[in-house]
Design a protein around this motif. Sequence first.
Motif, PDB file in Angstrom:
ATOM      1  N   LYS A  37      -4.519  15.582 -12.139  1.00 12.07           N
ATOM      2  CA  LYS A  37      -4.604  15.061 -10.729  1.00 12.07           C
ATOM      3  C   LYS A  37      -3.865  13.677 -10.502  1.00 12.07           C
ATOM      4  CE  LYS A  37      -8.819  17.023  -9.232  1.00 12.07           C
ATOM      5  NZ  LYS A  37      -9.206  17.393  -7.980  1.00 12.07           N
ATOM      6  N   ARG A  38      -3.561  13.450  -9.592  1.00  7.84           N
ATOM      7  CA  ARG A  38      -2.726  12.259  -9.238  1.00  7.84           C
ATOM      8  C   ARG A  38      -3.634  10.939  -9.088  1.00  7.84           C
ATOM      9  NH1 ARG A  38       2.478  12.362  -5.707  1.00  7.84           N
ATOM     10  NH2 ARG A  38       3.184  13.332  -7.605  1.00  7.84           N
ATOM     11  N   LEU A  39      -3.508   9.918  -9.632  1.00  8.15           N
ATOM     12  CA  LEU A  39      -4.287   8.869  -9.281  1.00  8.15           C
ATOM     13  C   LEU A  39      -3.297   7.694  -9.057  1.00  8.15           C
ATOM     14  CD1 LEU A  39      -7.265   7.476 -10.114  1.00  8.15           C
ATOM     15  CD2 LEU A  39      -6.054   6.818 -12.052  1.00  8.15           C
TER      16      LEU A  39
ATOM     17  N   GLU B 287      -8.371  -1.301  -8.887  1.00  9.34           N
ATOM     18  CA  GLU B 287      -8.655  -0.557  -7.619  1.00  9.34           C
ATOM     19  C   GLU B 287      -7.670   0.817  -7.657  1.00  9.34           C
ATOM     20  OE1 GLU B 287      -8.537  -1.131  -2.711  1.00  9.34           O
ATOM     21  OE2 GLU B 287      -7.709  -2.850  -4.238  1.00  9.34           O
ATOM     22  N   LEU B 288      -8.411   1.955  -7.356  1.00 14.47           N
ATOM     23  CA  LEU B 288      -7.725   2.962  -7.433  1.00 14.47           C
ATOM     24  C   LEU B 288      -8.184   3.995  -6.499  1.00 14.47           C
ATOM     25  CD1 LEU B 288      -9.879   5.046  -8.818  1.00 14.47           C
ATOM     26  CD2 LEU B 288      -9.515   3.972 -10.876  1.00 14.47           C
ATOM     27  N   GLN B 289      -7.315   5.234  -6.541  1.00 15.91           N
ATOM     28  CA  GLN B 289      -7.544   6.290  -5.572  1.00 15.91           C
ATOM     29  C   GLN B 289      -7.384   7.550  -6.187  1.00 15.91           C
ATOM     30  OE1 GLN B 289      -5.667   6.479  -1.901  1.00 15.91           O
ATOM     31  NE2 GLN B 289      -7.202   8.036  -0.875  1.00 15.91           N
ATOM     32  N   LEU B 290      -8.272   8.358  -6.675  1.00 16.33           N
ATOM     33  CA  LEU B 290      -8.297   9.591  -7.225  1.00 16.33           C
ATOM     34  C   LEU B 290      -7.694  10.695  -5.929  1.00 16.33           C
ATOM     35  CD1 LEU B 290      -8.091  11.543  -9.703  1.00 16.33           C
ATOM     36  CD2 LEU B 290     -10.611  11.924  -9.324  1.00 16.33           C
ATOM     37  N   GLU B 291      -6.840  11.668  -6.370  1.00 17.72           N
ATOM     38  CA  GLU B 291      -6.421  12.473  -5.419  1.00 17.72           C
ATOM     39  C   GLU B 291      -7.500  13.069  -4.821  1.00 17.72           C
ATOM     40  OE1 GLU B 291      -4.008  16.914  -6.067  1.00 17.72           O
ATOM     41  OE2 GLU B 291      -3.697  15.359  -7.278  1.00 17.72           O
ATOM     42  N   GLY B 292      -7.458  13.291  -3.376  1.00 19.04           N
ATOM     43  CA  GLY B 292      -8.342  13.959  -2.599  1.00 19.04           C
ATOM     44  C   GLY B 292      -9.731  13.155  -2.518  1.00 19.04           C
TER      45      GLY B 292
ATOM     46  N   PRO C 216       0.706  -1.165   0.168  1.00 22.71           N
ATOM     47  CA  PRO C 216      -0.212  -0.048   0.034  1.00 22.71           C
ATOM     48  C   PRO C 216       0.874   1.496   0.083  1.00 22.71           C
ATOM     49  CG  PRO C 216       0.038  -0.869   2.171  1.00 22.71           C
ATOM     50  CD  PRO C 216       0.951  -1.753   1.337  1.00 22.71           C
ATOM     51  N   GLU C 217       2.150   1.280   0.432  1.00 21.38           N
ATOM     52  CA  GLU C 217       2.770   2.192   0.416  1.00 21.38           C
ATOM     53  C   GLU C 217       4.044   2.381  -0.214  1.00 21.38           C
ATOM     54  OE1 GLU C 217       2.060   5.497   1.625  1.00 21.38           O
ATOM     55  OE2 GLU C 217       0.019   4.667   2.231  1.00 21.38           O
ATOM     56  N   PRO C 218       4.763   3.142  -0.767  1.00 21.02           N
ATOM     57  CA  PRO C 218       4.096   4.422  -1.229  1.00 21.02           C
ATOM     58  C   PRO C 218       3.185   4.520  -2.159  1.00 21.02           C
ATOM     59  CG  PRO C 218       6.419   4.195  -2.109  1.00 21.02           C
ATOM     60  CD  PRO C 218       6.069   3.181  -1.624  1.00 21.02           C
ATOM     61  N   GLY C 219       3.120   3.580  -2.824  1.00 22.83           N
ATOM     62  CA  GLY C 219       1.570   3.357  -3.788  1.00 22.83           C
ATOM     63  C   GLY C 219       2.001   3.868  -5.248  1.00 22.83           C
ATOM     64  N   ALA C 220       2.041   3.229  -6.305  1.00 28.94           N
ATOM     65  CA  ALA C 220       2.396   3.540  -7.745  1.00 28.94           C
ATOM     66  C   ALA C 220       1.257   4.670  -8.123  1.00 28.94           C
ATOM     67  CB  ALA C 220       1.958   2.155  -8.654  1.00 28.94           C
ATOM     68  N   TRP C 221       1.629   5.585  -8.784  1.00 28.19           N
ATOM     69  CA  TRP C 221       0.706   6.606  -9.318  1.00 28.19           C
ATOM     70  C   TRP C 221       1.110   7.174 -10.708  1.00 28.19           C
ATOM     71  CZ3 TRP C 221       3.032  11.270 -10.393  1.00 28.19           C
ATOM     72  CH2 TRP C 221       4.326  11.446 -10.196  1.00 28.19           C
ATOM     73  N   THR C 222      -0.025   7.659 -11.161  1.00 21.33           N
ATOM     74  CA  THR C 222       0.058   8.398 -12.465  1.00 21.33           C
ATOM     75  C   THR C 222      -0.733   9.733 -12.666  1.00 21.33           C
ATOM     76  OG1 THR C 222      -0.240   8.036 -14.955  1.00 21.33           O
ATOM     77  CG2 THR C 222      -1.850   7.313 -13.579  1.00 21.33           C
ATOM     78  N   ASN C 223      -0.324  10.565 -13.471  1.00 23.99           N
ATOM     79  CA  ASN C 223      -1.223  11.902 -13.525  1.00 23.99           C
ATOM     80  C   ASN C 223      -2.091  11.433 -14.578  1.00 23.99           C
ATOM     81  OD1 ASN C 223       0.085  13.590 -11.855  1.00 23.99           O
ATOM     82  ND2 ASN C 223       1.961  13.577 -13.420  1.00 23.99           N
ATOM     83  N   ILE C 224      -3.366  12.050 -14.193  1.00 23.02           N
ATOM     84  CA  ILE C 224      -4.711  11.875 -15.311  1.00 23.02           C
ATOM     85  C   ILE C 224      -5.191  13.254 -15.392  1.00 23.02           C
ATOM     86  CG2 ILE C 224      -5.934  11.326 -13.115  1.00 23.02           C
ATOM     87  CD1 ILE C 224      -7.518   9.502 -15.181  1.00 23.02           C
ATOM     88  N   LYS C 225      -5.590  13.639 -16.417  1.00 25.46           N
ATOM     89  CA  LYS C 225      -6.280  15.003 -16.722  1.00 25.46           C
ATOM     90  C   LYS C 225      -7.573  14.723 -16.847  1.00 25.46           C
ATOM     91  CE  LYS C 225      -4.383  18.312 -19.287  1.00 25.46           C
ATOM     92  NZ  LYS C 225      -3.921  18.921 -20.630  1.00 25.46           N
TER      93      LYS C 225
END
Length: 150
Positions: A85-87, A125-130, A70-79
């Motif tokens: 936003k970071r996803l 499974e994902l998490q959008l910034e905020g 779970p940490e730090p977590g893979a992420w990408t930017n999404i418009k």
Amino acid sequence: EDMTYAELENMLLSAGSDALVATIKENQFPHLPQDESSATLAPKVELEECEIKWDRTANDIHNLIRGTNPEPGAWTNIKIKDENKRLKIFRSRVVYEQGAPGQILSFNKNGIVIACKENAIQILELQLEGKKRVEASAWVQGARLETLQF
């Protein structure tokens, strides 16, 4: 194949604690100091190293997602609607589809499929910034494909 770092850690904690208790009870192993000349450093994984680059293979990206969950977590930017936003992506699957790296190949109740250099990643499974961490199948119900860009 799909086990995450957190799942592996839990499995090893259980197995390791059983082995440690058995070893202590049996007291059959000599206490040996560590050979400092053989020791190596394992540097901390930095957040920048967890960014998903879609021009990598699907296997590489899938392993990055599994290894940082779970940490730090893979992420990408999404418009979304012209806003970056970071996803974070927590669970994925390699699928054998082709397209231009970063191209959305499908967006439906099964999740999101994004093309990579070789094959594609299905985001599960994902998490959008905020926002809260959710199944991709639930997230796509409220998102609009025409406003997204990876």
